[in-house]
Design an enzyme around this catalytic site. Structure first.
Site, mmCIF file in Angstrom:
data_model
loop_
_atom_site.group_PDB
_atom_site.id
_atom_site.type_symbol
_atom_site.label_atom_id
_atom_site.label_comp_id
_atom_site.label_asym_id
_atom_site.label_seq_id
_atom_site.Cartn_x
_atom_site.Cartn_y
_atom_site.Cartn_z
ATOM 1 C CB CYS A 40 55.527 -31.128 113.242
ATOM 2 S SG CYS A 40 56.391 -30.588 111.785
ATOM 3 C CG HIS A 41 52.393 -28.972 108.478
ATOM 4 N ND1 HIS A 41 51.187 -28.935 107.836
ATOM 5 C CD2 HIS A 41 52.551 -27.779 109.071
ATOM 6 C CE1 HIS A 41 50.632 -27.748 108.031
ATOM 7 N NE2 HIS A 41 51.437 -27.033 108.776
ATOM 8 C CB THR A 42 56.126 -34.661 109.060
ATOM 9 O OG1 THR A 42 56.718 -33.946 107.994
ATOM 10 C CG2 THR A 42 56.513 -36.078 108.936
ATOM 11 C CG HIS A 62 58.591 -35.245 114.005
ATOM 12 N ND1 HIS A 62 57.283 -35.212 113.603
ATOM 13 C CD2 HIS A 62 59.150 -34.096 113.551
ATOM 14 C CE1 HIS A 62 57.072 -34.096 112.924
ATOM 15 N NE2 HIS A 62 58.188 -33.395 112.882
ATOM 16 C CD GLU A 63 57.973 -29.429 116.861
ATOM 17 O OE1 GLU A 63 58.438 -29.004 115.794
ATOM 18 O OE2 GLU A 63 56.884 -29.058 117.314
ATOM 19 C CB CYS A 92 76.154 -42.526 114.055
ATOM 20 S SG CYS A 92 77.032 -42.479 112.468
ATOM 21 C CB CYS A 95 77.517 -43.234 108.994
ATOM 22 S SG CYS A 95 76.782 -41.589 108.856
ATOM 23 C CB CYS A 98 78.467 -38.654 110.688
ATOM 24 S SG CYS A 98 76.749 -38.741 111.260
ATOM 25 C CB CYS A 106 73.246 -39.652 110.628
ATOM 26 S SG CYS A 106 73.787 -41.146 111.471
ATOM 27 N NE ARG A 110 68.648 -42.765 103.687
ATOM 28 C CZ ARG A 110 68.485 -43.510 102.613
ATOM 29 N NH1 ARG A 110 69.018 -44.720 102.567
ATOM 30 N NH2 ARG A 110 67.816 -43.062 101.590
ATOM 31 C CB CYS A 169 60.586 -30.629 114.267
ATOM 32 S SG CYS A 169 60.368 -30.569 112.457
ATOM 33 N NE ARG A 370 55.478 -27.226 115.660
ATOM 34 C CZ ARG A 370 55.597 -27.158 114.326
ATOM 35 N NH1 ARG A 370 54.701 -26.532 113.604
ATOM 36 N NH2 ARG A 370 56.606 -27.769 113.732
HETATM 37 P P1 NAD Z 1 52.222 -23.799 108.457
HETATM 38 O O1 NAD Z 1 50.990 -24.389 107.917
HETATM 39 O O2 NAD Z 1 52.271 -23.361 109.881
HETATM 40 O O3 NAD Z 1 52.643 -22.544 107.571
HETATM 41 C C1 NAD Z 1 52.497 -22.469 106.187
HETATM 42 C C2 NAD Z 1 52.250 -20.996 105.834
HETATM 43 O O4 NAD Z 1 52.301 -20.865 104.403
HETATM 44 C C3 NAD Z 1 50.882 -20.483 106.285
HETATM 45 O O5 NAD Z 1 51.040 -19.268 106.982
HETATM 46 C C4 NAD Z 1 50.126 -20.269 104.965
HETATM 47 O O6 NAD Z 1 49.209 -19.192 105.029
HETATM 48 C C5 NAD Z 1 51.275 -19.985 104.005
HETATM 49 N N1 NAD Z 1 50.961 -20.250 102.605
HETATM 50 C C6 NAD Z 1 50.230 -21.263 102.074
HETATM 51 N N2 NAD Z 1 50.171 -21.143 100.735
HETATM 52 C C7 NAD Z 1 50.887 -20.047 100.411
HETATM 53 C C8 NAD Z 1 51.199 -19.413 99.174
HETATM 54 N N3 NAD Z 1 50.737 -19.892 98.010
HETATM 55 N N4 NAD Z 1 51.959 -18.307 99.195
HETATM 56 C C9 NAD Z 1 52.418 -17.806 100.373
HETATM 57 N N5 NAD Z 1 52.148 -18.364 101.577
HETATM 58 C C10 NAD Z 1 51.397 -19.479 101.581
HETATM 59 O O7 NAD Z 1 53.388 -24.864 108.200
HETATM 60 P P2 NAD Z 1 54.823 -24.966 108.891
HETATM 61 O O8 NAD Z 1 54.726 -25.707 110.170
HETATM 62 O O9 NAD Z 1 55.443 -23.620 108.901
HETATM 63 O O10 NAD Z 1 55.585 -25.904 107.850
HETATM 64 C C11 NAD Z 1 55.909 -25.441 106.556
HETATM 65 C C12 NAD Z 1 56.486 -26.558 105.709
HETATM 66 O O11 NAD Z 1 57.768 -26.945 106.206
HETATM 67 C C13 NAD Z 1 55.653 -27.855 105.679
HETATM 68 O O12 NAD Z 1 55.632 -28.318 104.332
HETATM 69 C C14 NAD Z 1 56.448 -28.789 106.560
HETATM 70 O O13 NAD Z 1 56.211 -30.139 106.254
HETATM 71 C C15 NAD Z 1 57.845 -28.359 106.216
HETATM 72 N N6 NAD Z 1 58.933 -28.781 107.131
HETATM 73 C C16 NAD Z 1 60.109 -29.202 106.584
HETATM 74 C C17 NAD Z 1 61.178 -29.601 107.377
HETATM 75 C C18 NAD Z 1 62.483 -29.997 106.778
HETATM 76 O O14 NAD Z 1 63.344 -30.500 107.502
HETATM 77 N N7 NAD Z 1 62.707 -29.770 105.498
HETATM 78 C C19 NAD Z 1 61.018 -29.594 108.787
HETATM 79 C C20 NAD Z 1 59.823 -29.141 109.324
HETATM 80 C C21 NAD Z 1 58.780 -28.730 108.497
HETATM 81 C C1 022 Z 2 59.771 -32.766 109.715
HETATM 82 N N1 022 Z 2 59.824 -32.872 108.381
HETATM 83 C C2 022 Z 2 58.783 -32.193 107.873
HETATM 84 C C3 022 Z 2 58.102 -31.661 108.921
HETATM 85 N N2 022 Z 2 58.729 -32.019 110.054
HETATM 86 C C4 022 Z 2 60.773 -33.576 107.662
HETATM 87 C C5 022 Z 2 60.373 -34.590 106.820
HETATM 88 C C6 022 Z 2 61.328 -35.276 106.074
HETATM 89 C C7 022 Z 2 62.677 -34.947 106.169
HETATM 90 C C8 022 Z 2 63.056 -33.939 107.041
HETATM 91 C C9 022 Z 2 62.104 -33.258 107.788
HETATM 92 C C10 022 Z 2 63.633 -35.621 105.365
HETATM 93 C C11 022 Z 2 64.437 -35.029 104.418
HETATM 94 C C12 022 Z 2 65.235 -36.011 103.856
HETATM 95 C C13 022 Z 2 64.898 -37.190 104.474
HETATM 96 N N3 022 Z 2 63.897 -36.974 105.394
HETATM 97 C C14 022 Z 2 65.525 -38.498 104.174
HETATM 98 C C15 022 Z 2 66.669 -38.715 105.080
HETATM 99 C C16 022 Z 2 67.535 -39.870 104.613
HETATM 100 O O1 022 Z 2 67.079 -40.694 103.817
HETATM 101 O O2 022 Z 2 68.693 -39.918 105.045
HETATM 102 C C17 022 Z 2 63.327 -37.938 106.204
HETATM 103 C C18 022 Z 2 63.706 -38.097 107.533
HETATM 104 C C19 022 Z 2 63.131 -39.098 108.345
HETATM 105 C C20 022 Z 2 62.170 -39.951 107.813
HETATM 106 C C21 022 Z 2 61.777 -39.796 106.495
HETATM 107 C C22 022 Z 2 62.356 -38.793 105.694
HETATM 108 C C23 022 Z 2 61.586 -41.021 108.664
HETATM 109 O O3 022 Z 2 62.059 -41.298 109.726
HETATM 110 N N4 022 Z 2 60.508 -41.665 108.264
HETATM 111 C C24 022 Z 2 64.745 -37.196 108.144
HETATM 112 ZN ZN ZN Z 3 58.357 -31.554 111.988
#
Ligand code: NAD
Ligand code: 022
Ligand code: ZN
Length: 375
Positions: A40-42, A62-63, A92, A95, A98, A106, A110, A169, A370
């Site tokens: 995954c991206h992270t 993480h996946e 948990c 906390c 939760c 949770c 952390r 994830c 993926r």
């Molecule tokens: P990905 O690279 O597979 O997909 C991103 C898409 O966005 C691509 O299709 C790309 O062409 C498009 N894109 C890029 N720039 C653009 C723009 N300006 N306008 C429109 N489309 C555009 O990535 P992903 O795996 O789908 O992840 C997306 C995001 O979600 C990442 O930043 C990732 O870190 C995040 N994420 C967050 C969480 C969370 O819990 N918040 C969990 C997982 C992933």
């Molecule tokens: C997963 N992420 C992006 C792509 N795949 C992702 C990254 C960060 C978070 C969630 C998903 C996130 C959001 C808020 C937090 N995190 C903070 C959570 C908190 O402080 O309670 C986050 C998480 C884990 C970690 C860092 C940031 C870590 O274990 N290092 C859930």
């Molecule tokens: Zn992820």
């Protein structure tokens, strides 16, 4: 014991496949044999060195999905042989967070999770006598990993590891953002920005809850067919409309006697802060909600005019789709096994651990939705 793992020894260097030493599970911990893990991206963000909190050396990942092979003292909720998905957001159930029922974040472990160690402050991984960090409390790029009991979700045993690892994830984040964070109602209109591994899961979540108009926005035209496969009804490439994106989307979503446009729900799945602004501003006046899922670069900031919020648009964010892992992840596995959601077509590549670095190359080239590594 020994475990084969892909280790991030230094930032911006390829992962190295080595044999690590792994200590057994202590109190409240479980030893899991990882059978498959997504990339995954992270993981890439941390490996690249762009993550200021990234620690090295570390076992990233993480996946994952796997099988419990040993449990430490006091473990009650899982036993040897159980199939599990590791949770980077633990649950948990004790906390304040939760118990609040208002968040899935949770706080039980952390601090230590962020420091790359187990809750007792030490690592179970080492290489040639030197400690190697855990990552996001999961470290699924190792064939065996130790996790706190509260950071595993027990799942049904007939679910294929090489598919359901994605629920660890991407799937849960996308579908959860729709169901838990936005709480999208049937008949809603929605816009999804970025049709990658997250955006496509948002789209299938929207279809699942019965959204009406599902607009996908991506700068890559190849994503049109991908979006349609999971329920997207309209596609917009911002570079091909010949006008500004926000008014274009507002116009597309005009409904009702007053002809005010804007979507009921919009989702940023890009991590680009300019896209996040467009997502907020293309939400409907008075009630439109915009959900930030994408993770922006360190130190980046979002902007809009306060008037956008004063006139009723709502900006929200989501971590792991607002899912309570031990409760919600097994349900999503059931939905997959019942055919309510799709995963198989999104897993575009599978690789053995030895070739894990190619998975990062595929991600950089935008060639994969993926990649899953199979042990
Ligand atoms: P990905 O690279 O597979 O997909 C991103 C898409 O966005 C691509 O299709 C790309 O062409 C498009 N894109 C890029 N720039 C653009 C723009 N300006 N306008 C429109 N489309 C555009 O990535 P992903 O795996 O789908 O992840 C997306 C995001 O979600 C990442 O930043 C990732 O870190 C995040 N994420 C967050 C969480 C969370 O819990 N918040 C969990 C997982 C992933
Ligand atoms: C997963 N992420 C992006 C792509 N795949 C992702 C990254 C960060 C978070 C969630 C998903 C996130 C959001 C808020 C937090 N995190 C903070 C959570 C908190 O402080 O309670 C986050 C998480 C884990 C970690 C860092 C940031 C870590 O274990 N290092 C859930
Ligand atoms: Zn992820």
């Amino acid at each position: 014991m020994k475990t084969r793992a892909a280790v991030a020894f230094e930032k911006a260097k390829p992962l190295e496949i080595v044999e690590l030493d792994l200590e057994g599970p202590k109190e409240g911990e479980v030893l899991v044999e990882i059978k498959a893990t997504g990339i995954c991206h992270t993981d890439d963000f941390t490996l690249s060195g762009r993550d200021p909190e990234g620690l090295f050396p570390a076992v990233l990942g993480h996946e994952g999905a796997g099988v419990v092979v040993d449990v430490g003292p006091g473990v009650k909720s899982v036993k040897k042989g159980d199939h599990v998905i590791p949770l980077y957001t633990p649950e948990c159930r004790e906390c304040p967070s939760c118990l609040s029922r208002k968040t899935n974040l949770c706080t039980a472990i952390r601090t230590t999770q962020g420091q790359g160690v187990m809750p007792d402050g030490t690592s179970r991984f080492s290489y040639k006598g030197k400690m190697v960090h855990h990552y996001m409390g999961t470290s699924t790029f190792s064939n065996y990993t130790v996790l706190p009991e509260i950071a595993v979700a027990k799942i049904r045993e007939d679910a294929p590891f090489d598919k359901v690892c994605y629920i660890g994830c991407g799937v849960t984040t996308g579908i959860g953002a729709v169901i838990n964070t936005a709480k999208v109602e049937p008949g809603s209109t929605a816009i999804v920005f970025g049709l990658g591994g997250i955006g496509l899961n948002v789209i299938q979540g929207l279809r699942l809850v019965g959204a009406d108009m599902i607009i996908g926005v991506d700068i890559n035209n190849e994503k049109k067919a991908w979006g349609e496969r999971f329920g997207m009804t309209h596609f917009v490439n911002p570079n091909e409309i010949g006008e500004d994106l926000v008014p274009y989307l507002i116009n597309m979503t005009k409904r009702g006697a007053d002809q005010i446009g804007g979507a009921d729900y919009t989702f940023d799945c890009t991590g680009n802060v300019d896209v996040m602004r467009a997502a907020l501003e293309s939400a409907h006046r008075g009630w439109g909600q915009s959900i930030i899922i994408g993770v922006a670069g360190a130190g980046e900031e979002i902007r809009t005019r306060p008037f956008q919020l004063v006139t009723g648009r709502v900006w929200k964010g989501t971590a792991f789709g607002g899912a309570r892992g031990r409760t919600d992840v097994p349900k999503i596995v059931d939905w997959y096994m019942e055919g309510k959601i799709q995963i198989d077509p999104m897993i575009t590549h599978t690789l053995p651990l030895e070739r894990i670095n190619e998975g990062f190359d595929l991600m950089h080239a935008g060639k994969s939705i993926r990649t899953v590594v199979i042990y």
